[in-house]
Write a protein that holds these residues in place. Structure first.
Motif, PDB file in Angstrom:
ATOM      1  N   TYR A 157     -26.061 -35.236   8.639  1.00 53.09           N
ATOM      2  CA  TYR A 157     -26.939 -36.130   9.503  1.00 53.09           C
ATOM      3  C   TYR A 157     -27.726 -35.020  10.396  1.00 53.09           C
ATOM      4  O   TYR A 157     -29.263 -35.212  10.355  1.00 53.09           O
ATOM      5  CB  TYR A 157     -26.408 -37.143  10.123  1.00 53.09           C
TER       6      TYR A 157
ATOM      7  N   GLN B  66     -30.084 -32.807   8.564  1.00 55.87           N
ATOM      8  CA  GLN B  66     -31.175 -33.379   7.844  1.00 55.87           C
ATOM      9  C   GLN B  66     -32.312 -33.808   8.852  1.00 55.87           C
ATOM     10  O   GLN B  66     -33.459 -33.790   8.759  1.00 55.87           O
ATOM     11  CB  GLN B  66     -31.038 -34.338   6.888  1.00 55.87           C
ATOM     12  N   LYS B  67     -31.683 -34.042   9.989  1.00 52.99           N
ATOM     13  CA  LYS B  67     -32.722 -34.656  11.105  1.00 52.99           C
ATOM     14  C   LYS B  67     -33.511 -33.598  11.952  1.00 52.99           C
ATOM     15  O   LYS B  67     -34.406 -33.723  12.434  1.00 52.99           O
ATOM     16  CB  LYS B  67     -32.004 -35.666  11.869  1.00 52.99           C
TER      17      LYS B  67
ATOM     18  N   ASP C 199     -31.321 -46.129  18.481  1.00 58.40           N
ATOM     19  CA  ASP C 199     -31.033 -45.476  17.409  1.00 58.40           C
ATOM     20  C   ASP C 199     -29.191 -45.281  17.044  1.00 58.40           C
ATOM     21  O   ASP C 199     -28.931 -44.973  16.080  1.00 58.40           O
ATOM     22  CB  ASP C 199     -31.329 -44.091  17.581  1.00 58.40           C
TER      23      ASP C 199
END
Length: 260
Positions: A91, A94-95, A195
């Motif tokens: 994660y 990718q972020k 989030d």
């Protein structure tokens, strides 16, 4: 205001409209902190004096400049897959861009060893998002250590397990997040509420939070300390709900004891 303009105001010959465009409270707090720097107990960490004793000077070498580490190297500094889980590392890769990931790694790698990390950037560069990711990584690392300790206690054949369990409960991680203004604290809380966090398997979860202090906005009312206390007290006024809660707590304690 100059004497000329002030005279015009006092004479009433001109009509003035005053509009508040900002507050200097934050700047005054920062200035006060700088003036009291010599009295701050964490001064040696804030100024990095503790690093002088541990840093070993290395000869200059030709190679990649500092800050060019790969995303894998940055995540390894935080413990890598073993500490954070494969889901969170995937994660994060990718972020976040390299700059944000570098800030996360720098803030989380030396957690518990003292020191400070300064993250700067103009508006809209993702500082709040980066801060939430820092809290997320710290939350995962510390809770994984806590769970490992609980597993160790559960596998104990002999010894004082009750005392060990008490020590493990005391070691349950807690994080304190502070900001120079109420609005800043609320912004961080809202970002986490929107989030959430990502666990080691890559799934979203919502950490338990309590907003302490006055001045909270209505958007974070659900996590405000006063609201949670009022909810508990109002629930206990109903004897049926109280008995149901006690029965539920007893069942949960029994389940944990059986698992251990």
């Amino acid at each position: 205001v100059s004497k000329k303009w002030w005279t015009m105001i006092n004479n009433g010959s001109e009509k003035w409209n005053l509009l508040k465009i900002g507050s200097n409270i934050t700047a005054l707090r920062e200035f006060t902190a700088l003036c009291r720097m010599d009295m701050i107990p964490l001064k040696r960490y804030l100024l990095g004096l503790h690093l002088e004793e541990s840093v070993v000077k290395l000869p200059l070498s030709i190679g990649k400049p500092k800050g060019s580490e790969s995303t894998t190297q940055l995540l390894d500094k935080m413990g890598g897959v073993n500490a954070l889980g494969k889901g969170f590392t995937t994660y994060a890769q990718q972020k976040f861009n390299p700059s944000q990931l570098g800030a996360i790694s720098a803030s989380a790698s030396d957690y518990g060893d003292g020191g400070f990390t300064l993250i700067k950037g103009p508006p809209g560069t993702g500082k709040t998002t980066t801060l939430v990711a820092i809290l997320n990584s710290l939350h995962i690392r510390q809770f994984n250590k806590y769970y490992d300790e609980v597993k160790r206690i559960a596998s104990m054949i002999c010894g004082n397990r009750k005392s060990a369990i008490t020590n493990a409960v005391r070691a349950k991680p807690r994080m304190l997040v502070c900001a120079p203004s109420n609005a800043a604290v609320d912004n961080i809380i809202l970002k986490i509420m929107e989030d959430g966090f990502v666990d080691g398997s890559g799934k979203r979860y919502n950490p338990s939070m309590i907003r302490v202090g006055i001045g909270q906005s209505m958007t974070v009312k659900d996590v405000a300390l006063e609201h949670q206390v009022d909810a508990i007290l109002s629930e206990h006024l109903d004897l049926c709900k109280l008995e149901s809660s006690i029965a539920g707590y007893k069942m949960e304690v029994q389940r944990i004891q059986n698992d251990i």
